[in-house]
Enzyme design. Structure first.
Site, mmCIF file in Angstrom:
data_model
loop_
_atom_site.group_PDB
_atom_site.id
_atom_site.type_symbol
_atom_site.label_atom_id
_atom_site.label_comp_id
_atom_site.label_asym_id
_atom_site.label_seq_id
_atom_site.Cartn_x
_atom_site.Cartn_y
_atom_site.Cartn_z
ATOM 1 N N LYS A 238 -2.198 -2.355 -1.592
ATOM 2 C CA LYS A 238 -3.361 -3.245 -1.695
ATOM 3 C C LYS A 238 -4.380 -2.707 -2.708
ATOM 4 C CE LYS A 238 -6.688 -1.587 1.652
ATOM 5 N NZ LYS A 238 -7.902 -1.924 2.320
ATOM 6 N N LYS B 163 -10.790 0.389 -3.412
ATOM 7 C CA LYS B 163 -11.893 1.022 -4.150
ATOM 8 C C LYS B 163 -11.552 2.460 -4.522
ATOM 9 C CE LYS B 163 -15.482 -1.054 -1.286
ATOM 10 N NZ LYS B 163 -15.049 -0.760 0.101
ATOM 11 N N LYS C 123 -4.288 6.887 5.837
ATOM 12 C CA LYS C 123 -5.365 7.742 5.330
ATOM 13 C C LYS C 123 -5.183 9.209 5.711
ATOM 14 C CE LYS C 123 -8.699 4.362 4.109
ATOM 15 N NZ LYS C 123 -10.045 3.918 3.948
HETATM 16 N N1 AQP Z 1 -6.935 -5.693 -1.287
HETATM 17 C C1 AQP Z 1 -7.633 -6.461 -0.455
HETATM 18 N N2 AQP Z 1 -7.356 -7.791 -0.339
HETATM 19 C C2 AQP Z 1 -8.073 -8.593 0.500
HETATM 20 N N3 AQP Z 1 -9.100 -8.126 1.252
HETATM 21 C C3 AQP Z 1 -9.414 -6.814 1.164
HETATM 22 N N4 AQP Z 1 -10.346 -6.049 1.756
HETATM 23 C C4 AQP Z 1 -10.250 -4.780 1.318
HETATM 24 N N5 AQP Z 1 -9.251 -4.665 0.439
HETATM 25 C C5 AQP Z 1 -8.699 -5.910 0.318
HETATM 26 C C6 AQP Z 1 -11.341 -6.583 2.691
HETATM 27 O O1 AQP Z 1 -12.622 -6.267 2.197
HETATM 28 C C7 AQP Z 1 -13.508 -6.062 3.290
HETATM 29 C C8 AQP Z 1 -14.312 -4.821 3.058
HETATM 30 O O2 AQP Z 1 -13.458 -3.697 3.034
HETATM 31 P P1 AQP Z 1 -14.077 -2.247 3.170
HETATM 32 O O3 AQP Z 1 -14.765 -1.877 1.945
HETATM 33 O O4 AQP Z 1 -14.907 -2.160 4.359
HETATM 34 O O5 AQP Z 1 -12.868 -1.310 3.474
HETATM 35 P P2 AQP Z 1 -11.422 -1.190 2.960
HETATM 36 O O6 AQP Z 1 -10.568 -2.226 3.578
HETATM 37 O O7 AQP Z 1 -11.036 0.200 3.266
HETATM 38 O O8 AQP Z 1 -11.542 -1.463 1.406
HETATM 39 P P3 AQP Z 1 -10.957 -0.643 0.223
HETATM 40 O O9 AQP Z 1 -11.381 -1.335 -0.987
HETATM 41 O O10 AQP Z 1 -9.509 -0.407 0.373
HETATM 42 O O11 AQP Z 1 -11.742 0.717 0.297
HETATM 43 P P4 AQP Z 1 -11.233 2.198 0.369
HETATM 44 O O12 AQP Z 1 -10.417 2.404 -0.859
HETATM 45 O O13 AQP Z 1 -12.507 2.978 0.387
HETATM 46 O O14 AQP Z 1 -10.421 2.320 1.631
HETATM 47 C C9 AQP Z 1 -12.655 -6.015 4.550
HETATM 48 O O15 AQP Z 1 -12.790 -7.253 5.221
HETATM 49 C C10 AQP Z 1 -11.252 -5.863 4.040
HETATM 50 O O16 AQP Z 1 -10.310 -6.512 4.868
#
Ligand code: AQP
Length: 329
Positions: free
Chosen positions: A193, A196, A111
């Site tokens: 991965k 969002k 990040k």
């Molecule tokens: N690609 C993924 N596959 C499986 N699990 C995932 N998680 C996130 N991406 C994947 C799991 O979803 C839960 C919530 O995640 P979060 O929203 O708190 O944060 P994150 O991991 O940062 O999710 P994003 O979607 O990637 O958001 P951004 O883009 O904002 O950083 C967690 O349990 C995570 O493991």
């Protein structure tokens, strides 16, 4: 009954990765364990947020929690910033963590992307995440694979503080990861991965996507050119990722899926997957529309915060006493 804690950031619509990696477990666990599910708005502000949008996203995620089947009678559902103990314990955890541990976190490296200076929150949020979990004496933390390193850090902080202040300072939690779906990859690039915040909308399927968007994202998903439906993460990451999604929704094994599509190209497989995903998400979208603007949603969050505070306050007090906060009267 074991105590379970997990959370999701209100940074946009929940996608299939969040759902299959984490949220599906939330629903499964609530019938056996004591579950606490949080919307972690304090984590969301580690990157810039529009305040009005953030407040909306908090309710979007809360409504999605309920729409996928989290039952507020069985589970506690609340917003992190409404329980002040998270930030208070977060500070204590920060002071018991070295900068080296935080600079090593892969999510920080990703990040901060080699920039010379980024918001301090991006560096220290893993200690807030540790506090989120430890504040509830949680034993089980259902998360996706990308959170493994954060769970390890949480365990390290808990063990270190137990050594320093006495064994009863913290319960040491374990992560819980799905067999199929623990890491869903981006549809346009199966080496990163699903996320969002990725700019390409077709890289993910959000739980609220319309059937046409689901179809477009799956039909355009990156695969290889040999056209054989076979699970092979190393050499065929695109089709393997789609097979993971297929398996998670149908409970079929990879062997069964391979047999079913023997002699067929990717086209038939993708068309079936479109229908599987559309059918799975339609009732979630429907329930979400019913609940998103209801008074019930606010009542559930208020009640959840009250119940969360009742668990968190004595734990925070226990830890504050151990580190020497307050004074003898
Ligand atoms: N690609 C993924 N596959 C499986 N699990 C995932 N998680 C996130 N991406 C994947 C799991 O979803 C839960 C919530 O995640 P979060 O929203 O708190 O944060 P994150 O991991 O940062 O999710 P994003 O979607 O990637 O958001 P951004 O883009 O904002 O950083 C967690 O349990 C995570 O493991």
């Amino acid at each position: 009954m074991a105590r379970v804690f997990s959370g999701v950031q209100p940074t946009g619509n929940i996608h299939l990765g969040n759902y299959l990696g984490a949220l599906k477990q939330f629903v499964e666990l609530q019938d056996q364990e004591e579950c606490i599910y949080c919307i972690v708005d304090e984590h969301a502000i580690t990157v810039p947020q529009d305040p009005k949008e953030l407040r909306e996203h908090v309710l979007d995620v809360a409504a999605l929690y309920l729409a996928i089947g989290i039952d507020p009678k069985k589970s506690i559902v609340f917003v992190q910033s409404q329980v002040s103990g998270h930030a208070e314990l977060g500070w204590i955890c920060t002071c018991n963590t070295s900068t080296g541990e935080l600079f090593r976190m892969t999510q920080f490296k990703a990040k901060s992307g080699g920039k010379e200076s980024v918001g301090t929150g991006l560096l220290v949020y893993p200690t807030l995440m540790a506090a989120d979990i430890l504040l509830y004496d949680a034993e089980i933390v259902p998360v996706g694979n990308d959170q493994k390193q954060h769970i390890e850090l949480t365990r390290d902080i808990a063990q270190r503080m137990n050594f320093k202040y006495g064994d009863d300072c913290f319960v040491v939690p374990d992560g819980r990861f799905m067999k199929a779906g623990a890491r869903i990859m981006a549809l346009d690039d199966p080496t990163s991965k699903m996320s969002k915040s990725a700019t390409n909308e077709l890289s993910r399927i959000s739980l609220l996507d319309e059937p046409n968007k689901i179809k477009k994202a799956i039909m355009k998903a990156t695969t290889d050119s040999d056209g054989v439906v076979k699970f092979d993460i190393e050499n065929k990451p695109g089709i393997s990722n789609l097979m993971t999604i297929y398996a998670a929704f149908t409970d079929m094994s990879f062997d069964e899926i391979e047999k079913k599509y023997e002699g067929h190209g990717y086209g038939d497989f993708k068309k079936d997957l479109v229908v599987i995903v559309q059918d799975a998400l339609a009732p979630i979208r429907e329930r979400y529309e019913e609940i998103r603007h209801s008074d019930e949603l606010i009542e559930i969050l208020e009640d959840g915060a009250k119940r969360a505070r009742a668990i968190a306050e004595p734990v925070l007090k226990r830890v504050q006493d151990k580190v020497g906060f307050g004074y003898d009267k």
